[in-house]
Design a protein around this motif. Structure first.
Motif, PDB file in Angstrom:
ATOM      1  N   UNK A  22      26.625  95.287   5.602  1.00 24.89           N
ATOM      2  CA  UNK A  22      27.980  95.794   5.752  1.00 24.89           C
ATOM      3  C   UNK A  22      28.897  94.865   4.952  1.00 24.89           C
ATOM      4  N   UNK A  23      30.099  95.323   4.634  1.00 25.22           N
ATOM      5  CA  UNK A  23      31.006  94.519   3.803  1.00 25.22           C
ATOM      6  C   UNK A  23      32.084  93.829   4.636  1.00 25.22           C
ATOM      7  N   UNK A  24      32.915  94.599   5.327  1.00 26.28           N
ATOM      8  CA  UNK A  24      34.098  94.042   5.972  1.00 26.28           C
ATOM      9  C   UNK A  24      33.742  93.084   7.101  1.00 26.28           C
ATOM     10  N   UNK A  25      34.183  91.832   6.961  1.00 21.43           N
ATOM     11  CA  UNK A  25      33.927  90.752   7.913  1.00 21.43           C
ATOM     12  C   UNK A  25      32.457  90.373   8.009  1.00 21.43           C
ATOM     13  N   UNK A  69      28.884  93.011  11.282  1.00 19.95           N
ATOM     14  CA  UNK A  69      29.715  92.356  12.299  1.00 19.95           C
ATOM     15  C   UNK A  69      30.105  93.316  13.419  1.00 19.95           C
ATOM     16  N   UNK A  70      29.880  94.603  13.231  1.00 21.11           N
ATOM     17  CA  UNK A  70      30.490  95.605  14.106  1.00 21.11           C
ATOM     18  C   UNK A  70      29.478  96.393  14.928  1.00 21.11           C
ATOM     19  N   UNK A  71      29.847  96.658  16.176  1.00 20.05           N
ATOM     20  CA  UNK A  71      29.007  97.507  17.029  1.00 20.05           C
ATOM     21  C   UNK A  71      28.968  98.940  16.508  1.00 20.05           C
ATOM     22  N   UNK A 109      23.263  90.082  13.524  1.00 22.80           N
ATOM     23  CA  UNK A 109      24.698  90.216  13.773  1.00 22.80           C
ATOM     24  C   UNK A 109      25.423  89.066  13.081  1.00 22.80           C
ATOM     25  N   UNK A 110      26.358  89.394  12.193  1.00 25.62           N
ATOM     26  CA  UNK A 110      27.102  88.391  11.436  1.00 25.62           C
ATOM     27  C   UNK A 110      28.571  88.450  11.838  1.00 25.62           C
TER      28      UNK A 110
END
Length: 295
Positions: free
Chosen positions: A46-49, A221-223, A237-238
């Protein structure tokens, strides 16, 4: 005895040959040390955060605003939609649809080549310094082992491709805006790449490329990305939000946090509601809302 002028060309030729041979030898050594590609394994980020601090679409939107693609009135409308989400705690389908339509209208009639060029500029202006070093190192770890590395994001494919190329990654999967003869129509091709949509896209890529998903990796980072993370054998999980952190702990997933301190997932420039983030305007609204709250 000093070399004569007649000797000098021969010496230059000899040195050039030696330099060429040394360069060839170094190239052979480098090739020998380079790991053989593993065609069955890929890593999905994933990109954001996850790869970068904040929302990529926010930085893209801010850059487009500076270039007069849309007005401050558009930002005010986005701010209201963001406020509604924060109070109601749900993504209103009508608001998401309206935000998406507004975002797409911004680029309707524009040439894709223009946005591609602007995306390169915006990466240098706002994004490059926000890449998380820890995540970048992890992506390089995969590359060093012959794994392919893909970004998977709800953000526009144009900006996702810029980030992937600048980081030396394999490629990117993102939300696609329709083009006709290189000009944006103001419509999407399919839906935003969000939630379960990411898992669907990865399955299709895995089938096409012959990947073994049980050996693959995914980072987010996101659920909202639980479908993507659950699809592979090695989820991580980052900088996770609280829901993802709890899920990762309960299932024995790896957790990596590259932030300074244990901030809430909503801190910084992260757009609340990834569906709206992909639409493009809620990120701007969040910035406006936060700026007003400091006054």
């Amino acid at each position: 005895m000093a070399a004569t002028s007649a000797d000098q060309p021969r010496n230059l030729t000899s040195r050039s040959m030696l330099a060429g041979q040394a360069a060839a030898a170094a190239s052979e050594v480098e090739s020998a040390l380079r790991p053989a590609p593993d065609p069955k394994v890929a890593a999905f980020f994933d990109v954001d955060n996850t790869v970068m601090q904040g929302a990529s679409i926010f930085h893209l939107a801010r850059g487009l605003h500076r270039r007069k693609f849309f007005t401050t009135a558009t930002i005010a409308k986005a701010a209201w939609q963001q406020f509604y989400f924060r109070v109601a705690g749900v993504e209103d389908p009508e608001h998401i649809a309206n935000a998406r339509a507004s975002a797409l209208s911004v680029i309707a009639g524009r040439e894709a080549s223009e946005l591609a060029e602007i995306g390169e500029e915006i990466f240098d202006e706002n994004m490059a310094r926000r890449i998380w070093p820890g995540t970048r190192a992890r992506a390089q770890w995969h590359l060093d082992r012959g794994h392919r590395v893909w970004l998977v994001t709800a953000a526009p494919i144009e900006i996702a491709s810029v980030i992937a190329r600048r980081l030396g990654l394999t490629g990117a999967l993102g939300t696609v805006a329709e083009q006709v003869n290189g000009v944006y129509t103001g419509h999407l091709v399919g839906e935003m790449l969000h939630g379960e949509g990411k898992a669907v896209a990865i399955r299709a890529l895995a089938e096409r490329e012959g990947l073994d998903l049980e050996r693959c990796y995914a980072y987010s980072d996101s659920s909202n990305d639980l479908p993507m993370l659950s699809l592979v054998g090695n989820p991580c999980a980052v900088n996770p939000d609280s829901t993802l952190r709890a899920h990762a702990k309960a299932n024995g997933w790896r957790i990596r946090d590259y932030r300074n301190g244990r901030r809430a997932a909503g801190a910084g420039l992260k757009v609340a509601g990834t569906g709206a983030a992909a639409a493009g305007l809620w990120g701007i609204g969040r910035k406006v809302t936060r700026a007003r709250s400091r006054r």
